[in-house]
Design a protein around this motif. Structure first.
Motif, PDB file in Angstrom:
ATOM      1  N   MET A 118       0.739  -1.199  -0.126  1.00 47.00           N
ATOM      2  CA  MET A 118      -0.205  -0.514  -0.319  1.00 47.00           C
ATOM      3  C   MET A 118       0.967   1.220  -0.187  1.00 47.00           C
ATOM      4  N   VAL A 119       0.864   2.173  -0.966  1.00 47.59           N
ATOM      5  CA  VAL A 119       1.037   3.179  -1.483  1.00 47.59           C
ATOM      6  C   VAL A 119       1.105   4.504  -0.059  1.00 47.59           C
ATOM      7  N   GLY A 120       1.726   4.677   0.494  1.00 52.93           N
ATOM      8  CA  GLY A 120       1.661   6.388   1.597  1.00 52.93           C
ATOM      9  C   GLY A 120       2.939   5.984   2.262  1.00 52.93           C
ATOM     10  N   ILE A 121       2.708   7.232   2.873  1.00 54.63           N
ATOM     11  CA  ILE A 121       3.552   7.916   4.369  1.00 54.63           C
ATOM     12  C   ILE A 121       3.307   7.081   5.933  1.00 54.63           C
ATOM     13  N   ASP A 122       4.378   6.478   6.301  1.00 57.17           N
ATOM     14  CA  ASP A 122       4.539   5.418   7.184  1.00 57.17           C
ATOM     15  C   ASP A 122       4.196   6.526   9.055  1.00 57.17           C
ATOM     16  N   PHE A 123       3.671   6.831   9.550  1.00 55.38           N
ATOM     17  CA  PHE A 123       4.091   7.716  10.762  1.00 55.38           C
ATOM     18  C   PHE A 123       4.556   6.909  11.819  1.00 55.38           C
ATOM     19  N   VAL A 124       6.228   6.909  11.792  1.00 59.69           N
ATOM     20  CA  VAL A 124       6.411   6.511  13.399  1.00 59.69           C
ATOM     21  C   VAL A 124       7.246   6.852  14.585  1.00 59.69           C
ATOM     22  N   ILE A 125       6.745   6.119  15.442  1.00 61.91           N
ATOM     23  CA  ILE A 125       7.514   6.755  17.156  1.00 61.91           C
ATOM     24  C   ILE A 125       9.552   6.341  16.845  1.00 61.91           C
ATOM     25  N   VAL A 126      10.357   7.271  16.500  1.00 61.70           N
ATOM     26  CA  VAL A 126      11.616   6.959  16.644  1.00 61.70           C
ATOM     27  C   VAL A 126      12.045   6.328  18.182  1.00 61.70           C
ATOM     28  N   GLY A 127      12.361   5.160  17.271  1.00 67.67           N
ATOM     29  CA  GLY A 127      13.423   4.722  19.051  1.00 67.67           C
ATOM     30  C   GLY A 127      12.272   3.622  19.247  1.00 67.67           C
ATOM     31  N   SER A 128      11.318   3.116  18.489  1.00 67.93           N
ATOM     32  CA  SER A 128       9.857   2.034  18.523  1.00 67.93           C
ATOM     33  C   SER A 128       9.693   1.115  17.824  1.00 67.93           C
ATOM     34  N   ASP A 129       9.945   0.006  18.487  1.00 70.28           N
ATOM     35  CA  ASP A 129       9.782  -1.204  17.024  1.00 70.28           C
ATOM     36  C   ASP A 129       8.441  -1.859  16.713  1.00 70.28           C
ATOM     37  N   LYS A 130       7.284  -0.690  17.621  1.00 65.69           N
ATOM     38  CA  LYS A 130       5.699  -0.692  17.202  1.00 65.69           C
ATOM     39  C   LYS A 130       5.741  -0.079  16.102  1.00 65.69           C
TER      40      LYS A 130
END
Length: 106
Positions: free
Chosen positions: A1-13
């Motif tokens: 799926m094309v898009g932008i992923d938002f993640v917490i830096v340093g988290s493996d979640k």
């Protein structure tokens, strides 16, 4: 799926995906809204961006605004509300953990 992923830096979640079709939809319906949503809609779909604490708070405000604005009972607006709620929760987690968020384009 094309898009932008938002993640917490340093988290493996797992993070939250901002799908390209939602971006396109929001760009159309928010076209005349000035720059209120630029932090979200102006992201480079192929680049990365680190969000400061101030920008994370701004993302939360954008999410709340989208949840209130997109109140029709159709597929797109339901998806916008679902995405906005998940991104708002991710932002709040980042603030609680004193971490920042990264947007990662495909």
């Amino acid at each position: 799926m094309v898009g932008i992923d938002f993640v917490i830096v340093g988290s493996d979640k797992r993070g939250v995906k901002f799908e390209e079709k939602l971006h396109d939809y929001l760009s159309k319906i928010l076209d005349n809204q000035g720059n209120e949503y630029d932090l979200l809609l102006g992201l480079d779909p192929y680049g990365n961006k680190l969000f400061s604490i101030t920008e994370i708070n701004e993302l939360i405000n954008i999410c709340v605004s989208l949840i209130n604005k997109c109140n029709k009972d159709d597929w797109y607006e339901n998806r916008v509300r679902k995405f906005s709620e998940k991104l708002r929760e991710l932002c709040q987690q980042a603030l609680e953990q004193n971490q920042i968020i990264e947007a990662i384009g495909d």
